[in-house]
Design a protein around this motif. Structure first.
Motif, PDB file in Angstrom:
ATOM      1  N   THR A  87       6.445   2.173  17.264  1.00  0.00           N
ATOM      2  CA  THR A  87       7.127   3.386  17.711  1.00  0.00           C
ATOM      3  C   THR A  87       8.248   3.104  18.708  1.00  0.00           C
ATOM      4  OG1 THR A  87       5.329   3.676  19.330  1.00  0.00           O
ATOM      5  CG2 THR A  87       5.210   4.963  17.302  1.00  0.00           C
ATOM      6  N   ARG A  88       8.434   1.831  19.075  1.00  0.00           N
ATOM      7  CA  ARG A  88       9.562   1.416  19.896  1.00  0.00           C
ATOM      8  C   ARG A  88      10.119   0.128  19.303  1.00  0.00           C
ATOM      9  NH1 ARG A  88       7.032   2.157  25.988  1.00  0.00           N
ATOM     10  NH2 ARG A  88       6.851   4.442  25.948  1.00  0.00           N
ATOM     11  N   PRO A  89      11.442  -0.034  19.308  1.00  0.00           N
ATOM     12  CA  PRO A  89      12.014  -1.267  18.746  1.00  0.00           C
ATOM     13  C   PRO A  89      11.495  -2.492  19.489  1.00  0.00           C
ATOM     14  CG  PRO A  89      13.729   0.382  19.191  1.00  0.00           C
ATOM     15  CD  PRO A  89      12.484   0.885  19.832  1.00  0.00           C
ATOM     16  N   SER A 123       7.061  -4.604  12.853  1.00  0.00           N
ATOM     17  CA  SER A 123       8.500  -4.361  12.686  1.00  0.00           C
ATOM     18  C   SER A 123       8.872  -4.310  11.204  1.00  0.00           C
ATOM     19  CB  SER A 123       9.308  -5.459  13.383  1.00  0.00           C
ATOM     20  OG  SER A 123       9.108  -5.433  14.777  1.00  0.00           O
ATOM     21  N   LEU A 135      14.635   2.658  13.708  1.00  0.00           N
ATOM     22  CA  LEU A 135      13.277   3.092  14.025  1.00  0.00           C
ATOM     23  C   LEU A 135      12.987   4.447  13.393  1.00  0.00           C
ATOM     24  CD1 LEU A 135      10.687   2.431  15.634  1.00  0.00           C
ATOM     25  CD2 LEU A 135      11.656   3.752  17.521  1.00  0.00           C
TER      26      LEU A 135
END
Length: 529
Positions: free
Chosen positions: A324-326, A356, A506
């Motif tokens: 949920t975050r790069p 990822s 994302l």
């Protein structure tokens, strides 16, 4: 004539926030992480939100979980009218809103006989004891055996010092003149005057003056609903558990996942004190004392079904997770309650790099070797920390993704069209996690431009400016309002370029797009270029 508000603030509408704690997948993950079996991966699920406010969370969740039937109620006609309007715009055929009181909601026609989830966010501490009894009766009558209840509440002892301040402010507003907003502003000014005059209360409780200043920086509608209701009860956990126990509920854990990890929350000396208390409810109360807790986000269950050790591992194996975050490599710092959380890069980096590439089950990550030689307890603890700090989130199965994507696309388009007029709605729905993704007004306008066939960040910025300029909207940079078209466009282009490089990939991995998925690859290549 009876006051239909029952002492609850009705002169100012509530905020349009999305509360991630309400997300079904997160509630299920909480149960799994705490060793409880649940039925939230089955078919024909039903969900009820009591006191839904503006209904934005309910609408978003209905879009992201079209396989679940959602019902939400609130006593405010304006809240329900607005919520139903958005549901209609987004063509949500699994979302049903009801303008009812807690007392008569159970008599509403068309409700399911029972619910798998009943949720209350920002409700239980802010209603009267009589209304809490109505809520408990509804839960007792309508929650399925094995079902989950999510309830947030203000908590003692964290609120103890501020209770006199809250009472002074509420009484001052009640006796004032003018609109509710005027009376609240006058009460706040009086509170600051009182704090400035000194005296024993403020001298011995310096955090109270800081809270007063913090209130001044908050949106007026939030302050009104948080502090100025007639009823306002911060609970000792033992009292909260006793009340919910009358509806046959027992405590399962906190949906704020890090709060379930004693090894993160407490020192060895504090853990020894907790371990000396054998009663789980009193132990939870001691936790609140050690933390000076002021707000809880709890999951309770009706009929605890504990996993066997083998079954618990199987439930973890089947859990799907999404980034949920790069993550581009490198060390990350994890914080909880202003303290650093020790987590080794060598342990979490392979997991984040694997995710990822797209969502994966814990079993798949294990098969890929993402956990190296870690022991099972360390694996589940690390995944809980990653989820609790927002790096990853529990995700829904691949099955049904196409249906969820179509529902989310319709909802997200309705939200982004509203971004043409205001910045009130700041979340879009993800068919991957079944929850929300925060995007500001500019990012929503960039997605809208992209859905209309505009392919470059410069084009997205130009469309955003064509919408904002006639409204007299101007951007700010370094504390200065940008007045010229050239300055505003330059900043919008920079923001659009950053969005294309960082946030858009994302969004695409979480299914948060407005165009048909068959159109996305070509546009993504153009954006990257």
């Amino acid at each position: 004539m009876t006051d239909w508000t029952s002492g609850y603030v009705a002169g100012i509408d509530y905020t349009f926030d999305f509360h991630r704690q309400l997300t079904p997948a997160l509630l299920g993950f909480t149960a799994t992480a705490q060793g409880h079996r649940h039925g939230l991966d089955g078919a024909g699920l039903t969900y009820c939100e009591l006191g839904c406010g503006q209904g934005f969370s309910a609408n978003l969740l209905a879009a992201a979980n079209p396989h679940i039937e959602f019902h939400a109620m609130d006593f405010s006609p304006s809240h329900i009218a607005g919520a139903a309007e958005l549901a209609q715009e987004a063509a949500l055929d699994n979302m049903f809103f009801h303008e009812r009181s807690f007392e008569d909601f159970g008599d509403t026609s068309g409700l399911p006989a029972s619910f798998d989830i009943i949720a209350l966010h920002g409700v239980y501490s802010w209603v009267s004891e009589e209304n809490r009894q109505h809520i408990l009766r509804f839960i007792a009558d309508r929650l399925k055996p094995g079902g989950l209840v999510y309830v947030s509440s203000n908590t003692q002892p964290g609120w103890a010092a501020a209770m006199p301040l809250r009472r002074i402010l509420a009484a001052r507003a009640e006796q004032g003149r003018g609109t509710l907003q005027d009376r609240i502003r006058e009460a706040m000014a009086f509170g600051r005057q009182l704090a400035g005059a000194g005296g024993g209360y403020f001298e011995r409780n310096p955090a109270v003056a800081a809270r007063l200043e913090h209130m001044a920086s908050m949106p007026e509608n939030y302050v009104a609903h948080e502090y100025f209701n007639k009823d306002w009860t911060p609970f000792f956990f033992e009292d909260l558990a006793a009340e919910l126990g009358t509806a046959k509920l027992s405590f399962a854990g906190s949906v704020s996942l890090m709060d379930n990890l004693d090894c993160v929350r407490f020192t060895p000396e504090q853990r020894a004190l907790l371990d000396s208390e054998s009663d789980p409810v009193r132990r939870e109360g001691l936790r609140d004392v050690l933390l000076n807790e002021h707000f809880r986000t709890d999951v309770f269950v009706k009929g605890r079904l504990a996993h066997t050790p083998r079954g618990e591992i199987g439930a973890w194996f089947a859990t799907t997770l999404a980034l949920t975050r790069p993550y581009n490599g490198g060390a990350l710092k994890f914080h909880h309650r202003s303290q650093d959380v020790p987590l080794a890069q060598a342990e979490y980096a392979p997991v984040l790099q694997a995710l990822s590439q797209g969502p994966a089950t814990v079993r798949s990550l294990l098969d890929q070797g993402a956990f190296g030689t870690m022991e099972w307890g360390a694996i589940t603890r690390m995944l809980t920390v990653l989820a609790g700090t927002g790096q990853i989130a529990p995700a829904l199965p691949q099955e049904g993704l196409e249906h969820r994507t179509a529902a989310c696309r319709a909802f997200n388009l309705a939200v982004c069209k509203r971004a043409e007029e205001s910045d009130a709605l700041r979340y879009l729905a993800s068919p991957v996690t079944g929850g929300g993704v925060e995007l500001d007004r500019f990012e929503q306008l960039f997605l809208l431009a992209r859905s209309e066939g505009l392919e470059t960040p410069a084009d997205w910025a130009a469309l955003a400016w064509r919408i904002l300029a006639p409204q007299g909207q101007r951007l700010q940079h370094d504390g200065r309002v940008l007045e010229t078209e050239e300055e505003n466009l330059a900043l919008l282009r920079a923001r659009a370029g950053n969005f294309a490089a960082r946030r858009l990939p994302l969004c695409e991995s979480l299914g948060v797009t407005l165009e048909d998925s068959r159109q996305a690859p070509a546009q993504a290549q153009n954006a990257a270029a």
